[in-house]
Design an enzyme around this catalytic site. Structure first.
Site, PDB file in Angstrom:
ATOM      1  N   SER A 185       0.821  -1.203   0.000  1.00  0.00           N
ATOM      2  CA  SER A 185       0.000   0.000   0.000  1.00  0.00           C
ATOM      3  C   SER A 185       0.864   1.266   0.000  1.00  0.00           C
ATOM      4  O   SER A 185       1.780   1.386  -0.807  1.00  0.00           O
ATOM      5  CB  SER A 185      -0.950  -0.034   1.199  1.00  0.00           C
ATOM      6  OG  SER A 185      -1.940   0.959   1.082  1.00  0.00           O
ATOM      7  N   ASP A 395      -9.173  -4.088  -6.644  1.00  0.00           N
ATOM      8  CA  ASP A 395      -8.704  -2.980  -5.813  1.00  0.00           C
ATOM      9  C   ASP A 395      -8.850  -1.668  -6.572  1.00  0.00           C
ATOM     10  O   ASP A 395      -8.274  -1.495  -7.642  1.00  0.00           O
ATOM     11  CB  ASP A 395      -7.236  -3.240  -5.450  1.00  0.00           C
ATOM     12  CG  ASP A 395      -6.609  -2.105  -4.649  1.00  0.00           C
ATOM     13  OD1 ASP A 395      -7.335  -1.189  -4.228  1.00  0.00           O
ATOM     14  OD2 ASP A 395      -5.384  -2.157  -4.440  1.00  0.00           O
ATOM     15  N   HIS A 454      -7.604  -4.713  -1.751  1.00  0.00           N
ATOM     16  CA  HIS A 454      -6.462  -3.961  -1.232  1.00  0.00           C
ATOM     17  C   HIS A 454      -6.329  -4.278   0.262  1.00  0.00           C
ATOM     18  O   HIS A 454      -7.177  -3.896   1.053  1.00  0.00           O
ATOM     19  CB  HIS A 454      -6.722  -2.468  -1.440  1.00  0.00           C
ATOM     20  CG  HIS A 454      -5.607  -1.573  -1.046  1.00  0.00           C
ATOM     21  ND1 HIS A 454      -4.590  -1.270  -1.905  1.00  0.00           N
ATOM     22  CD2 HIS A 454      -5.332  -0.906   0.108  1.00  0.00           C
ATOM     23  CE1 HIS A 454      -3.748  -0.441  -1.321  1.00  0.00           C
ATOM     24  NE2 HIS A 454      -4.179  -0.209  -0.101  1.00  0.00           N
TER      25      HIS A 454
END
Length: 477
Positions: A185, A395, A454
Site C-alpha cells: 500500500s 482494488d 487492497h
C-alpha cells in the site's frame, strides 16, 4: 550489572565482557534488543514457532518489532523485512490478517480475550520475517520525546534503514541470509527508498553489510499521478461507468483526471458524474459492501461528520446480525486483543508507552513529501535485484492498471514471458508477466491476484502464500 553493560555505546558491543554475558542473557530468553515470547493470551499452549519482540532505538524513537523465525530452516532461509502501509498501520495487521502464522477465530468470538489460532499457510513457512512498526507512532512504536514524532516519507525510510543496521548488528547470525524488503500500500513509497539506502550504504562501506537480494511490493503506491489517473480507466473496464461517459471524460480531460480544478468545464462536470456513480463503492474491494455508512446517501452527501472523519474505524465491533457482514468486522478483535494489558505484557511492550493501540493511526504526524519513486525504481533496475510486484484485481485504491503503467516506464526492460495465468490448487489464481533488464541481472515479476482487493494477501491468503513461496525460491509463479 547486566543492565549497565547493555546500555554501553554501540562501539563497545564487541568487547570481551559483553560476549561473556551473552549466555546469561540467553538463559533468560533474552537477546539484544528483544525477548523470546513463548505464550500469548488467547492462544492455546506454547507457540509452535519462535517469536522475538523488542525495540530498536533510532533518532530518539523506539521502533517496535516482531521477529518470527522460519519454521523450516532459519539458518539458511531468507530474511524478509515487512512493514505495513497507511502510513500508520501496525505490522500486527500483517501478522494476523495477511502473511503471519496467527489468525483470530472470528466466528466463535463470544467476548473476552479473542481466540488466536495457528495459520498453516504463513510466509514464515519459507522465510524468517522481521515485522517493524514504522514509522514512529505506528503500533507499539513510540518517541522518547514529542519532538521526535513528526515523520515523513524520506525520514521514515532513513529511520527504517538505520533500524536494520542496528537490528542485524544485534543479530549477526542472520547477516549471511538473503535479505528482501517487503511492504504494501502506501509504504510502496518508502520501501524502494529503503532499498536504495541499503545499496548506497554497501557501496560506501557501511557496516554491517546487508545481503540484499531484492524486494516485494503489494498494491504499492508509486507515482501519484499515474495511480490517480488509472482509477477512471479501471472503473470503465470494470463496468462501473458507461462507455459514453468514459469517452466524454477522456476527450474533455485529455486523459488526465488528477487535480482538475473545480469549475464549470466539461472535464470537471464529467468527473463529478463519475464520482457520484462510484461514491458508494467499497474502494478496497469493489465487490464487498461499503459498511461504514448506515445506508447509501440519497443526495450524494452525508451530513454525519464523524463518519467522514473516521470512516475506516466506524465499525469496531463484531456483527450483531448474523447475516450482515462487513470487512471491518474482521479488524474488531485486533483492537480488543492488542489493547489488553496481559497481551502487551506478553509481547514485552513497555508499560504506559501506548495508551490506545490502533490498527491504523489516521492522526499520525506524517508529511507525505514524495509523490513519485519511479526514478528510484529505475535506479534499482540496474542493481541486479529480484523484484515481485502484485495487485488485487478488485482494488480501486491502487488499481492494477496504474501499477502496470509505471512498470512499463522502467528503463531497458524486455519481456521474459508474456501475460499468462498462474495457479493455486489447480485453479487460476491470477495472471503474471516477467521482465528483465539485460546485463544487470535484474528480474521483475508482476502478478495479479484474482478476486483480491487492497491488500491482496488479506483477501486471498492461501493463494498469496503459494505466489510468495515460489518467487522467494526463484521458481516461476
Amino acid at each position: 550489572m547486566i543492565e549497565k553493560l547493555l546500555t554501553m555505546s554501540f562501539s563497545y558491543r564487541n568487547c570481551m565482557i559483553i560476549w561473556v554475558c551473552l549466555p546469561l542473557l540467553s538463559s533468560g530468553n533474552a537477546v539484544f534488543g528483544g525477548s523470546i515470547v513463548k505464550f500469548l493470551p488467547g492462544f492455546d499452549g506454547e507457540l509452535p514457532f519462535k517469536l522475538e519482540t523488542g525495540y530498536i532505538t533510532v533518532a530518539e524513537s523506539e521502533l517496535f518489532y516482531y521477529f518470527i523465525e522460519s519454521e523450516l530452516s532459519p539458518e539458511s532461509d531468507p530474511v524478509l523485512v515487512w512493514y505495513s502501509g497507511g502510513p500508520g498501520c501496525s505490522t500486527l495487521n500483517g501478522i494476523i490478517y495477511e502473511i503471519g502464522p496467527l489468525a483470530f477465530n472470528i466466528t466463535a468470538y463470544q467476548g473476552g480475550t479473542p481466540i488466536l489460532e495457528y495459520y498453516p499457510y504463513s510466509w514464515t513457512k519459507t522465510s524468517n520475517i522481521l515485522f517493524i512498526d514504522a514509522p514512529v507512532g505506528t503500533g507499539f512504536s513510540y518517541a522518547i520525546n514529542s519532538s521526535a514524532y513528526p515523520s515523513s516519507d524520506t525520514k521514515s525510510a532513513e529511520q527504517t534503514y538505520e533500524f536494520l543496521l542496528k537490528w542485524f548488528t544485534d543479530h549477526p547470525q542472520f547477516l549471511a541470509n538473503q535479505l528482501f524488503i517487503g511492504a504494501d500500500s502506501y509504504s510502496g513509497i518508502s520501501a524502494p527508498i529503503v532499498v536504495k539506502h541499503i545499496i548506497d550504504g554497501a557501496d560506501a562501506g557501511v557496516f554491517p553489510r546487508l545481503n540484499l537480494k531484492g524486494y516485494i511490493l503489494g498494491c504499492p503506491r508509486t507515482v501519484e499521478t499515474i495511480n490517480e489517473n488509472s482509477k477512471v480507466t479501471y472503473c470503465h473496464r470494470m463496468g462501473l461507468i458507461s462507455d459514453p461517459l468514459f469517452e466524454q471524460a477522456r476527450e474533455s480531460c485529455n486523459g488526465s483526471y488528477y487535480e482538475v480544478e473545480a469549475d464549470e468545464s466539461e472535464c470537471y462536470i464529467n468527473l463529478q458524474k463519475i464520482d457520484k456513480l462510484i461514491h458508494d463503492i467499497n474502494k478496497n474491494h469493489i465487490l464487498e459492501p461499503k459498511c461504514t455508512w448506515a445506508s447509501p446517501d440519497q443526495d450524494g452527501e452525508s451530513d454525519i461528520r464523524s463518519l467522514k472523519e473516521e470512516s475506516e474505524n466506524f465499525i469496531l465491533s463484531p456483527p450483531r446480525i448474523p447475516d450482515f457482514w462487513c470487512h471491518n468486522f474482521n479488524y474488531a478483535l485486533s483492537y480488543i486483543w492488542a489493547n489488553d494489558i496481559s497481551v502487551q505484557e506478553a509481547l514485552n511492550v513497555r508499560v504506559g508507552t501506548i495508551k490506545d493501540w490502533k490498527r491504523c493511526d489516521k492522526k499520525l504526524n506524517y508529511t507525505m513529501n514524495v509523490y513519485s519513486v519511479l526514478d528510484v525504481h529505475r535506479y534499482l533496475s540496474s542493481k541486479g535485484l529480484q523484484v515481485l510486484v502484485y495487485n488485487g484485481d478488485h482494488d480501486l485504491v491502487v488499481p492494477n492498471i496504474g501499477t502496470q503503467d509505471w512498470i512499463k516506464l522502467l528503463n531497458n526492460m524486455t519481456v521474459d514471458f508474456e501475460w499468462r495465468p498462474w495457479f493455486a490448487d489447480g485453479q487460476i489464481a491470477g495472471y503474471n508477466i516477467k521482465y528483465s533488464r539485460r546485463g544487470s541481472g535484474y528480474r521483475l515479476t508482476y502478478a495479479t491476484v484474482l478476486g483480491a482487493g487492497h491488500v491482496p494477501q488479506e483477501y486471498k491468503r492461501r493463494e498469496c502464500f503459494d505466489m510468495y513461496d515460489r518467487w522467494i525460491h526463484y521458481y516461476p509463479i
